[in-house]
Scaffold this active site. Structure first.
Site, PDB file in Angstrom:
ATOM      1  N   GLU A 282      40.785  33.539  35.094  1.00 59.52           N
ATOM      2  CA  GLU A 282      41.398  34.625  34.335  1.00 59.52           C
ATOM      3  C   GLU A 282      41.918  34.083  33.010  1.00 59.52           C
ATOM      4  OE1 GLU A 282      44.992  35.496  37.237  1.00 59.52           O
ATOM      5  OE2 GLU A 282      45.638  35.789  35.161  1.00 59.52           O
TER       6      GLU A 282
ATOM      7  N   CYS B 280      43.738  36.722  40.236  1.00 61.63           N
ATOM      8  CA  CYS B 280      43.787  35.617  41.197  1.00 61.63           C
ATOM      9  C   CYS B 280      42.793  35.781  42.347  1.00 61.63           C
ATOM     10  CB  CYS B 280      45.203  35.450  41.736  1.00 61.63           C
ATOM     11  SG  CYS B 280      46.409  35.099  40.454  1.00 61.63           S
TER      12      CYS B 280
ATOM     13  N   HIS C  81      47.073  33.225  49.160  1.00 60.95           N
ATOM     14  CA  HIS C  81      47.337  33.132  47.726  1.00 60.95           C
ATOM     15  C   HIS C  81      48.843  32.956  47.560  1.00 60.95           C
ATOM     16  CE1 HIS C  81      47.545  33.692  43.515  1.00 60.95           C
ATOM     17  NE2 HIS C  81      48.207  34.828  43.609  1.00 60.95           N
TER      18      HIS C  81
END
Lengths: 421, 92
Positions: A81, A113, A250
């Site tokens: 990103e 993400c 995550h």
């Protein structure tokens, strides 16, 4: 047919700042610091960018492969990103500097993400299709925290914003995907998804991360619950507590994962006591945070950094199932699983990741701010420029020179020129 | 049960959850606070307090729908409104 991760290697950066120092330097409140569970975060040098991170993560894997195996890398996907161009994919630089075959599909993907998970699953699908038997893929998730110019940093502090800065890290994780999954064999068909449109966090302009922290955390919790429910719908007998020896999520910051696990336990196991939940957290999730608390959020690569923590920890050589959760703002999420086995730990520790972590140079807040200023000059949209190594000579000499790392030297007509240090 | 009654119930649950997450705080400090941030709650705390309150009130809707709620009064209003809607749904 087995499909999954054959080898994995993270690049954790060359410099790091203690998060407590950063809180103090920015005048952030330390009142509730401990439940964020962060120690340090990695910081990029001016000669580093998402390309160098990706190549420096992947090179130790490619250099260990037999040339006949390298020839079978038929797909390179870079997930980021922190893209460097709207058109030219940074995977082209990665492919080039690793000397990979020309008979190769090369592209870049983005979904905040979640991008790294998207890349992994596309690569695994290619291998599983068996359209080209024995083919391998290189997947690299790579990201750099947005480096705000000094006036914008001051504005951020004055507004009392900037609580995301201490967790915004930098780094990459490279993975070879194929049909000999020594590191993680994916459970075929075991996926759950939960995705919808929401404006939680974004990077609308180069380097500027914007967002609503509360909304993003709430969305993350919804997605964890929703994607696990979808997983359980597809996988007979799946149980949040019983099915997975480890969980790797995550990790925007470790405290978030701890909170998310508490919520899942309360929902999946009503009546669990706080002590039971804490014990389960320590046993099944804490190992995944080993690198995350030291490096910070590395965006598209973070869930794989969490997996690296599990690989470093689980040394028994026995088969262990890992439940993984990827979340990307905006939003897209996935819960999936795989099995680590006899060779997983050994394949990971031979790459000496712990040493790389310890070798990072500790930065003062002044050195950190100076690096941010320098990093602003060689980012997205720069047509011509060069990296002035003299401006950070001591760091370069100590951490980079002579170590065979890829570094950015200059930018000529938007073309980024790299060299080996 | 009036909306006002639901509001009182929600406010009491929220105060209990504030204490559960942030530790004991003087009642007058909690009463005077306009936002959870004023009480020293960081983003993890705020989300935890909201989620615990919803679980206690047996409210089940996507958490992110609370995303725009920045003040304690706003949170009380929204949870009370949801309770009223849920109750009406159960009665009909």
């Amino acid at each position: 047919m087995s499909v999954g991760i054959e080898a994995i290697h993270p690049y954790l950066g060359q410099a790091a700042i203690d998060v407590r120092d950063l809180f103090a330097g920015r005048g952030l409140s330390l009142d509730r610091f401990d439940n964020l569970m962060m120690r340090r975060k990695s910081v990029a040098l001016p000669c580093e960018d998402p390309v160098t991170h990706a190549v420096n993560a992947a090179r130790p894997l490619v250099s260990r492969m037999d040339p006949s195996e390298v020839e079978r890398i038929e797909l390179v996907i870079a997930a980021t990103e922190s893209g460097l161009d709207f058109g030219k994919a940074l995977s082209t630089y990665v492919h080039h500097h690793l000397g990979l075959p020309r008979s190769c599909r090369v592209f870049e993907v983005k979904h905040a993400c979640y991008g790294g998970v998207a890349a992994l699953q596309m690569a695994a699908a290619l291998v599983a299709s068996n359209a080209s038997p024995g083919a391998k893929a290189l997947v690299v998730a790579t990201d750099v925290a947005g480096a705000l110019e000094a006036p914008l940093r001051r504005e951020m502090v004055e507004k009392g914003e900037g609580y995301h800065e201490p967790s915004s890290g930098t780094g990459a994780v490279a993975m070879v995907i194929g049909d000999r999954p020594d590191v993680l064999e994916l459970d075929a068909g075991a996926h759950g998804f939960h995705s919808f449109e929401v404006m939680d966090t974004c990077r609308p302009v180069d380097n500027h991360e914007r967002g609503d922290a509360d909304l993003s955390l709430l969305t993350y919790l919804d997605c964890l619950e929703g994607s696990f429910a979808d997983y359980a719908r597809r996988v007979d007998g799946a149980d949040y507590v019983e099915s997975f020896d480890y969980l790797a999520f995550h990790t925007p910051f470790a405290g978030m994962v701890k909170g998310a696990h508490r919520r899942m336990m309360r929902r999946q196991r009503p009546g669990s006591t706080p002590d039971q939940i804490d014990a389960d957290f320590e046993r099944r999730i804490a190992p995944s945070l080993r690198y995350c608390v030291e490096v910070g959020n590395v965006y598209s690569a973070t869930v794989f950094l969490a997996l690296c923590g599990v690989l470093a920890h689980e040394s028994s050589g026995k088969e262990r199932r890992v439940g993984l959760f990827g979340y990307g703002s905006g939003c897209s999420s996935e819960f999936w699983s795989g099995v680590i086995g006899a060779r997983s730990h050994r394949r990971f520790v031979e790459l000496e990741v712990e040493r790389a972590l310890e070798r990072r140079r500790a930065l003062s807040i002044a050195e950190y701010d100076r690096l941010l200023d320098l990093n602003c000059g060689v980012g997205f949209g720069v047509e011509n420029g060069s990296v002035d190594v003299e401006a950070f000579a001591d760091l370069y000499d100590q951490q980079v020179r002579g170590r065979g790392l890829l570094v950015l030297r200059r930018i000529e007509g938007f073309h980024r020129v790299y060299e080996w240090s | 049960l009036s909306l006002e009654h639901e509001r009182d119930r929600v406010r009491n649950v929220l105060r209990a959850k504030v204490r559960e997450v942030l530790g004991e705080l003087p009642a007058e400090r909690i009463a005077a606070a306009a936002s959870l941030k004023d009480l020293g709650a960081n983003s993890v705390d705020r989300v935890e307090i909201a989620a615990l309150a919803m679980e206690d009130l047996d409210l089940d809707f996507p958490l992110h729908e609370l995303g725009d709620v920045g003040t304690i009064d706003g949170l009380v209003d929204e949870l009370a409104r949801r309770l009223t809607v849920t109750r009406r749904g159960a009665e009909s």
